[in-house]
Design a protein around this motif. Structure first.
Motif, PDB file in Angstrom:
ATOM      1  N   GLU A  20       0.566  -0.970   0.025  1.00 47.97           N
ATOM      2  CA  GLU A  20       0.182   0.600  -0.259  1.00 47.97           C
ATOM      3  C   GLU A  20       1.326   0.980   0.359  1.00 47.97           C
ATOM      4  O   GLU A  20       0.962   2.388  -0.435  1.00 47.97           O
ATOM      5  CB  GLU A  20      -0.981  -0.470   1.506  1.00 47.97           C
ATOM      6  CG  GLU A  20      -2.206  -1.408   1.435  1.00 47.97           C
ATOM      7  CD  GLU A  20      -3.198  -0.750   2.359  1.00 47.97           C
ATOM      8  OE1 GLU A  20      -2.852   0.154   2.970  1.00 47.97           O
ATOM      9  OE2 GLU A  20      -3.754  -1.745   2.339  1.00 47.97           O
ATOM     10  N   GLU A  21       1.879   1.153   0.757  1.00 44.88           N
ATOM     11  CA  GLU A  21       3.004   2.593   1.291  1.00 44.88           C
ATOM     12  C   GLU A  21       4.334   1.428   0.785  1.00 44.88           C
ATOM     13  O   GLU A  21       5.065   1.840   1.819  1.00 44.88           O
ATOM     14  CB  GLU A  21       2.998   3.369   2.107  1.00 44.88           C
ATOM     15  CG  GLU A  21       1.343   3.446   2.418  1.00 44.88           C
ATOM     16  CD  GLU A  21       1.223   4.229   3.728  1.00 44.88           C
ATOM     17  OE1 GLU A  21       2.036   4.868   4.228  1.00 44.88           O
ATOM     18  OE2 GLU A  21      -0.066   5.383   4.136  1.00 44.88           O
ATOM     19  N   PRO A  22       4.712   1.713  -0.648  1.00 38.84           N
ATOM     20  CA  PRO A  22       5.603   1.127  -1.097  1.00 38.84           C
ATOM     21  C   PRO A  22       7.238   2.129  -0.495  1.00 38.84           C
ATOM     22  O   PRO A  22       6.700   2.923  -1.235  1.00 38.84           O
ATOM     23  CB  PRO A  22       6.011   0.066  -2.269  1.00 38.84           C
ATOM     24  CG  PRO A  22       4.993   1.527  -2.642  1.00 38.84           C
ATOM     25  CD  PRO A  22       3.657   1.796  -2.014  1.00 38.84           C
ATOM     26  N   ARG A  23       8.198   1.146   0.006  1.00 34.67           N
ATOM     27  CA  ARG A  23       9.221   1.520  -0.129  1.00 34.67           C
ATOM     28  C   ARG A  23      10.037   0.665  -0.886  1.00 34.67           C
ATOM     29  O   ARG A  23      11.533   1.710  -0.727  1.00 34.67           O
ATOM     30  CB  ARG A  23      10.278   1.978   1.308  1.00 34.67           C
ATOM     31  CG  ARG A  23      10.083   0.322   1.933  1.00 34.67           C
ATOM     32  CD  ARG A  23       9.993   0.457   3.697  1.00 34.67           C
ATOM     33  NE  ARG A  23      10.415  -1.361   4.504  1.00 34.67           N
ATOM     34  CZ  ARG A  23      11.008  -1.847   4.502  1.00 34.67           C
ATOM     35  NH1 ARG A  23      11.959  -1.030   4.196  1.00 34.67           N
ATOM     36  NH2 ARG A  23      11.169  -3.013   4.714  1.00 34.67           N
ATOM     37  N   ALA A  24      10.328   0.070  -1.021  1.00 33.51           N
ATOM     38  CA  ALA A  24      11.489  -0.704  -2.321  1.00 33.51           C
ATOM     39  C   ALA A  24      10.614  -1.637  -3.443  1.00 33.51           C
ATOM     40  O   ALA A  24       9.258  -2.063  -3.230  1.00 33.51           O
ATOM     41  CB  ALA A  24      11.883  -1.207  -1.648  1.00 33.51           C
ATOM     42  N   VAL A  25      11.463  -2.312  -4.595  1.00 23.89           N
ATOM     43  CA  VAL A  25       9.961  -3.318  -5.202  1.00 23.89           C
ATOM     44  C   VAL A  25      11.722  -4.432  -5.345  1.00 23.89           C
ATOM     45  O   VAL A  25      12.483  -4.764  -5.367  1.00 23.89           O
ATOM     46  CB  VAL A  25      10.241  -2.310  -6.708  1.00 23.89           C
ATOM     47  CG1 VAL A  25       9.741  -3.878  -7.100  1.00 23.89           C
ATOM     48  CG2 VAL A  25       8.853  -1.543  -6.120  1.00 23.89           C
ATOM     49  N   LEU A  26      10.520  -5.005  -4.870  1.00 20.93           N
ATOM     50  CA  LEU A  26      11.846  -7.100  -5.498  1.00 20.93           C
ATOM     51  C   LEU A  26      11.253  -7.348  -6.590  1.00 20.93           C
ATOM     52  O   LEU A  26       9.784  -7.809  -6.742  1.00 20.93           O
ATOM     53  CB  LEU A  26      11.550  -8.121  -3.764  1.00 20.93           C
ATOM     54  CG  LEU A  26      12.107  -9.286  -3.928  1.00 20.93           C
ATOM     55  CD1 LEU A  26      13.737  -9.144  -4.064  1.00 20.93           C
ATOM     56  CD2 LEU A  26      11.453 -10.267  -2.929  1.00 20.93           C
ATOM     57  N   TRP A  27      11.921  -7.350  -7.340  1.00 24.59           N
ATOM     58  CA  TRP A  27      11.774  -8.302  -8.499  1.00 24.59           C
ATOM     59  C   TRP A  27      12.136  -9.930  -8.889  1.00 24.59           C
ATOM     60  O   TRP A  27      13.738  -9.610  -8.425  1.00 24.59           O
ATOM     61  CB  TRP A  27      12.191  -7.825 -10.014  1.00 24.59           C
ATOM     62  CG  TRP A  27      11.715  -8.094 -10.828  1.00 24.59           C
ATOM     63  CD1 TRP A  27      11.193  -8.844 -11.350  1.00 24.59           C
ATOM     64  CD2 TRP A  27      12.767  -7.270 -12.439  1.00 24.59           C
ATOM     65  NE1 TRP A  27      11.192  -9.141 -12.651  1.00 24.59           N
ATOM     66  CE2 TRP A  27      11.972  -8.343 -13.400  1.00 24.59           C
ATOM     67  CE3 TRP A  27      13.576  -6.690 -12.707  1.00 24.59           C
ATOM     68  CZ2 TRP A  27      12.276  -8.320 -14.932  1.00 24.59           C
ATOM     69  CZ3 TRP A  27      13.993  -6.111 -13.778  1.00 24.59           C
ATOM     70  CH2 TRP A  27      13.446  -6.699 -14.716  1.00 24.59           C
ATOM     71  N   ILE A  28      11.529 -10.639  -8.862  1.00 21.46           N
ATOM     72  CA  ILE A  28      11.905 -11.961  -8.467  1.00 21.46           C
ATOM     73  C   ILE A  28      11.939 -12.815  -9.902  1.00 21.46           C
ATOM     74  O   ILE A  28      10.436 -12.906 -10.702  1.00 21.46           O
ATOM     75  CB  ILE A  28      11.491 -12.316  -7.414  1.00 21.46           C
ATOM     76  CG1 ILE A  28      11.524 -12.049  -6.400  1.00 21.46           C
ATOM     77  CG2 ILE A  28      12.202 -14.158  -7.352  1.00 21.46           C
ATOM     78  CD1 ILE A  28      10.954 -12.807  -4.938  1.00 21.46           C
ATOM     79  N   GLY A  29      12.896 -13.572 -10.336  1.00 20.51           N
ATOM     80  CA  GLY A  29      12.338 -14.445 -11.510  1.00 20.51           C
ATOM     81  C   GLY A  29      12.454 -15.947 -10.819  1.00 20.51           C
ATOM     82  O   GLY A  29      12.890 -16.506 -10.392  1.00 20.51           O
TER      83      GLY A  29
END
Length: 224
Positions: A20-29
């Motif tokens: 809802e209030e993001p501080r970072a993004v983790l992108w996973i494969g």
């Protein structure tokens, strides 16, 4: 939320679990088994959004197309990089951490600098094919110029936690341009390459999931 993304190899897919209030993004494969719902990645997608970290899981085109065999590493990188602008839009300037399990971890390491990631999370990095330690992929693990976290099972036949730690130190000693201080290896007690455990293992399946989530959360907390 799911978002199909065009690539030269066919459409890939982003599965987004947004904070809802993001501080970072983790992108996973995902790995060569093609499971975006592997136990470790699913645990991260379920827990981290509530902690302010949006999780984006990428399904490679070959998996979206229903094929069961992954293409060569170069093709995995091509599709991943095609999805990168879409992930950048989701991140909207927030710190981006890239990662993946097994083959997905290799992709993340090879492309981390290209996508301007602030860190890499490797789940079961495949240091070598089972039974073939001479075919080491340590150069890929050493490639990122940002901090790297490796969660590695003690029974991983692709290279257990001790093997990975030893390979990092030996590479640094042989004048590789990366300090082992930039890579943190955390052993997952009793876990194999898929993070499955035996009845006699110190941790059960929920315990493994908690360890993965708590370790990744702590790693990200140190960064952002």
């Amino acid at each position: 939320m799911e978002l199909d993304v065009p690539t030269t190899l066919g459409p890939g897919r982003l599965v987004i679990d947004a904070a809802e209030e993001p501080r970072a993004v983790l992108w996973i494969g995902h790995g060569a088994g093609g499971r975006k719902d592997a136990v470790d990645t699913l645990a991260l997608a379920a827990a981290l959004p509530g902690l302010g970290i949006t999780v984006v899981r990428f399904e490679q085109p070959w998996r979206v197309a229903g094929r069961s065999v992954a293409p060569r590493p170069a093709a995995l990188d091509v599709a991943w990089m095609a999805a990168a602008p879409h992930v950048a839009e989701i991140a909207a300037g927030l710190p981006l951490i890239v990662g993946g399990r097994s083959a997905g971890a290799r992709v993340a390491c090879r492309t981390a600098d290209d996508v301007k990631a602030v860190a890499v999370v490797c789940l079961a990095f495949p240091l070598h094919p089972p039974g073939k330690p001479e075919r080491s992929r340590i150069d890929e693990l050493l490639q990122p110029t940002v901090p790297v976290l490796v969660l590695q099972g003690e029974r991983d036949t692709f290279g257990n936690a001790e093997e990975v730690s030893t390979a990092i130190v030996e590479a640094a000693a042989s004048s590789e341009p990366v300090s082992p201080r930039g890579i943190r290896v955390v052993a997952v007690p009793g876990a194999d390459h898929s993070m499955a455990v035996l009845k006699s293992s110190p941790l059960d399946a929920p315990g493994v999931a908690r360890l993965v989530v708590e370790t990744v959360r702590g790693f990200i907390d140190e960064l952002v």
